[in-house]
Write a protein that holds these residues in place. Sequence first.
Motif, mmCIF file in Angstrom:
data_model
loop_
_atom_site.group_PDB
_atom_site.id
_atom_site.type_symbol
_atom_site.label_atom_id
_atom_site.label_comp_id
_atom_site.label_asym_id
_atom_site.label_seq_id
_atom_site.Cartn_x
_atom_site.Cartn_y
_atom_site.Cartn_z
ATOM 1 N N ARG A 42 53.785 43.022 58.788
ATOM 2 C CA ARG A 42 53.384 44.486 59.343
ATOM 3 C C ARG A 42 52.307 45.134 58.193
ATOM 4 N NH1 ARG A 42 59.398 44.439 58.771
ATOM 5 N NH2 ARG A 42 60.063 43.443 60.705
ATOM 6 N N ASP A 43 51.876 46.190 58.562
ATOM 7 C CA ASP A 43 51.056 47.004 57.911
ATOM 8 C C ASP A 43 51.596 47.410 56.621
ATOM 9 O OD1 ASP A 43 49.106 48.668 56.861
ATOM 10 O OD2 ASP A 43 48.858 49.826 58.664
ATOM 11 N N GLY A 44 50.905 46.867 55.444
ATOM 12 C CA GLY A 44 51.643 47.247 54.016
ATOM 13 C C GLY A 44 52.640 46.346 53.674
ATOM 14 N N GLU A 45 53.322 45.301 54.564
ATOM 15 C CA GLU A 45 54.091 44.308 54.128
ATOM 16 C C GLU A 45 53.427 43.228 53.264
ATOM 17 O OE1 GLU A 45 57.858 42.457 56.254
ATOM 18 O OE2 GLU A 45 56.002 42.383 57.436
ATOM 19 N N PHE A 46 54.499 42.892 52.341
ATOM 20 C CA PHE A 46 54.061 41.443 51.630
ATOM 21 C C PHE A 46 54.874 40.515 52.066
ATOM 22 C CE2 PHE A 46 53.260 38.782 48.163
ATOM 23 C CZ PHE A 46 52.217 39.475 47.307
ATOM 24 N N VAL A 47 54.421 39.459 52.700
ATOM 25 C CA VAL A 47 55.147 38.482 53.315
ATOM 26 C C VAL A 47 54.962 37.180 52.508
ATOM 27 C CG1 VAL A 47 55.489 37.039 55.276
ATOM 28 C CG2 VAL A 47 55.508 39.391 55.541
ATOM 29 N N ALA A 56 39.583 37.039 39.920
ATOM 30 C CA ALA A 56 39.621 36.477 41.106
ATOM 31 C C ALA A 56 40.086 37.742 42.115
ATOM 32 C CB ALA A 56 40.164 35.327 41.255
ATOM 33 N N MET A 57 41.379 38.391 41.751
ATOM 34 C CA MET A 57 41.860 39.223 42.649
ATOM 35 C C MET A 57 40.726 40.343 42.763
ATOM 36 S SD MET A 57 45.796 39.017 41.342
ATOM 37 C CE MET A 57 46.195 40.616 41.915
ATOM 38 N N GLY A 58 40.397 40.775 41.641
ATOM 39 C CA GLY A 58 39.335 41.784 41.716
ATOM 40 C C GLY A 58 38.201 41.677 42.814
ATOM 41 N N ARG A 59 37.781 40.557 42.898
ATOM 42 C CA ARG A 59 36.685 40.041 43.983
ATOM 43 C C ARG A 59 37.091 40.209 45.318
ATOM 44 N NH1 ARG A 59 33.767 34.559 43.106
ATOM 45 N NH2 ARG A 59 32.897 35.416 44.981
ATOM 46 N N ALA A 60 38.458 40.129 45.388
ATOM 47 C CA ALA A 60 39.216 40.384 46.690
ATOM 48 C C ALA A 60 39.365 41.928 47.006
ATOM 49 C CB ALA A 60 40.463 39.831 47.023
ATOM 50 N N LEU A 61 39.563 42.668 46.128
ATOM 51 C CA LEU A 61 40.054 44.248 46.011
ATOM 52 C C LEU A 61 38.777 44.732 46.253
ATOM 53 C CD1 LEU A 61 42.784 45.239 45.404
ATOM 54 C CD2 LEU A 61 42.044 45.668 43.040
ATOM 55 N N VAL A 62 37.738 44.574 45.650
ATOM 56 C CA VAL A 62 36.536 45.455 45.920
ATOM 57 C C VAL A 62 36.166 45.341 47.386
ATOM 58 C CG1 VAL A 62 35.416 45.204 43.438
ATOM 59 C CG2 VAL A 62 34.865 43.569 45.132
ATOM 60 N N ARG A 63 36.330 44.496 48.223
ATOM 61 C CA ARG A 63 35.833 44.456 49.556
ATOM 62 C C ARG A 63 36.891 45.482 50.362
ATOM 63 N NH1 ARG A 63 36.219 38.656 51.373
ATOM 64 N NH2 ARG A 63 36.064 39.844 53.478
ATOM 65 N N GLU A 64 38.198 45.774 49.829
ATOM 66 C CA GLU A 64 38.663 46.682 50.250
ATOM 67 C C GLU A 64 39.161 46.169 51.758
ATOM 68 O OE1 GLU A 64 37.066 50.727 50.162
ATOM 69 O OE2 GLU A 64 36.897 50.670 48.090
ATOM 70 N N PRO A 65 39.583 45.165 51.861
ATOM 71 C CA PRO A 65 40.077 44.548 53.217
ATOM 72 C C PRO A 65 41.180 45.079 53.923
ATOM 73 C CG PRO A 65 40.644 43.058 51.598
ATOM 74 C CD PRO A 65 40.109 44.312 50.863
ATOM 75 N N ALA A 66 41.313 44.740 55.095
ATOM 76 C CA ALA A 66 42.600 44.947 55.660
ATOM 77 C C ALA A 66 43.727 44.328 55.295
ATOM 78 C CB ALA A 66 42.331 44.753 57.385
ATOM 79 N N ALA A 67 43.534 43.107 54.893
ATOM 80 C CA ALA A 67 44.641 42.242 54.453
ATOM 81 C C ALA A 67 44.355 41.343 53.465
ATOM 82 C CB ALA A 67 45.177 41.590 55.498
ATOM 83 N N PHE A 68 45.458 40.945 52.629
ATOM 84 C CA PHE A 68 45.111 39.722 51.588
ATOM 85 C C PHE A 68 45.816 38.675 51.967
ATOM 86 C CE2 PHE A 68 44.094 43.592 49.096
ATOM 87 C CZ PHE A 68 42.971 43.193 48.396
ATOM 88 N N LEU A 69 45.034 37.397 51.513
ATOM 89 C CA LEU A 69 45.832 35.994 51.549
ATOM 90 C C LEU A 69 45.617 35.602 50.380
ATOM 91 C CD1 LEU A 69 44.009 34.817 54.955
ATOM 92 C CD2 LEU A 69 46.190 36.121 54.813
ATOM 93 N N THR A 101 48.646 45.002 53.001
ATOM 94 C CA THR A 101 49.235 43.971 53.704
ATOM 95 C C THR A 101 48.828 42.655 53.167
ATOM 96 O OG1 THR A 101 48.874 45.351 55.851
ATOM 97 C CG2 THR A 101 49.494 42.958 56.023
ATOM 98 N N SER A 102 49.907 41.637 52.861
ATOM 99 C CA SER A 102 49.744 40.392 52.160
ATOM 100 C C SER A 102 50.305 39.119 52.716
ATOM 101 C CB SER A 102 50.009 40.576 50.839
ATOM 102 O OG SER A 102 49.063 41.464 50.017
ATOM 103 N N LEU A 103 49.770 38.104 52.762
ATOM 104 C CA LEU A 103 50.456 36.854 53.134
ATOM 105 C C LEU A 103 50.174 35.923 51.975
ATOM 106 C CD1 LEU A 103 52.031 35.307 55.448
ATOM 107 C CD2 LEU A 103 49.944 34.552 56.562
#
Length: 226
Positions: free
Chosen positions: A28-33, A144-157, A187-189
């Motif tokens: 779900r939106d905002g959920e960490f699975v 490494a997390m910062g590289r994902a963060l700067v993109r402001e994506p809809a979800a993280f894997l 939102t994270s998987l």
Amino acid sequence: MASITLEGLKKTYTGDVQAVKGVDLEVRDGEFVVLVGPSGCGKSTLLRMVAGLETITEGTLKIGDRVVNKLEPAERDIAMVFQNYALYPHMTVYNNLAYGLKNRGFNKDEIEKRVQVAAKMLEIEEFLERKPRKLSGGQRQRVAMGRALVREPAAFLFDEPLSNLDAKLRVQMRVEIKQLQRRLKTTSLYVTHDQLEAMTLGDRLVVLNAGQIEQVGTPMEIYARP
Ligand code: ADP
Ligand code: ADP
């Protein structure tokens, strides 16, 4: 942020290896699975299908309301954090963070702003001019997390991002990821084979076994023994 929806997702590799055998799941939106399970159960394959790094044999994958089955990784608006850091060794931390944004055509001011925000959030501001080899393992992981963060994506894997760290750093990073999650409501998987990591981080855990979901629940529901 957006939800991630898997409907009857399957992956069959050549040679009839059925790595993922029909998985239904909504992050779900905002959920960490957190996806847990023994080696070879299909965790990595599942995550890679969501990321677009592996083709989907059957089923439907949605990010928000959008079916993304056929989209390239870059078009899916999701960011993946790897275990091997995937940093550019010859670039400074700043340029490691800025690189993806430059490629996407963001202007200098926007890049500067996003890099500073991410650096502050991850407390790596003082390392921005250093090369990755001058950083500790934990600091590299944050970059490494910062590289994902700067993109402001809809979800993280997350593909076992902490498995290369020593025990002490792993605990520290686990806490940091949890705090980041609380603040950002991403939102994270997250894939791991480490039960403690799964329990600490997950709003919900999904136990995968031989390519199928065996159990879904909160850490308490999964690990509490009656
Ligand atoms: P996990 O991440 O849980 O360890 P994987 O998704 O890596 O599991 O693997 C699931 C199954 O698919 C395993 O049997 C593995 O050997 C197989 N597999 C993974 N990648 C490939 C591939 N490229 N070609 C064929 N079989 C693969
Ligand atoms: P990891 O899961 O840590 O990435 P693996 O050893 O499972 O490491 O896989 C390394 C690479 O080999 C991956 O790209 C995976 O897809 C591929 N792979 C894994 N199992 C097989 C297999 N049985 N046949 C072909 N490729 C495989």
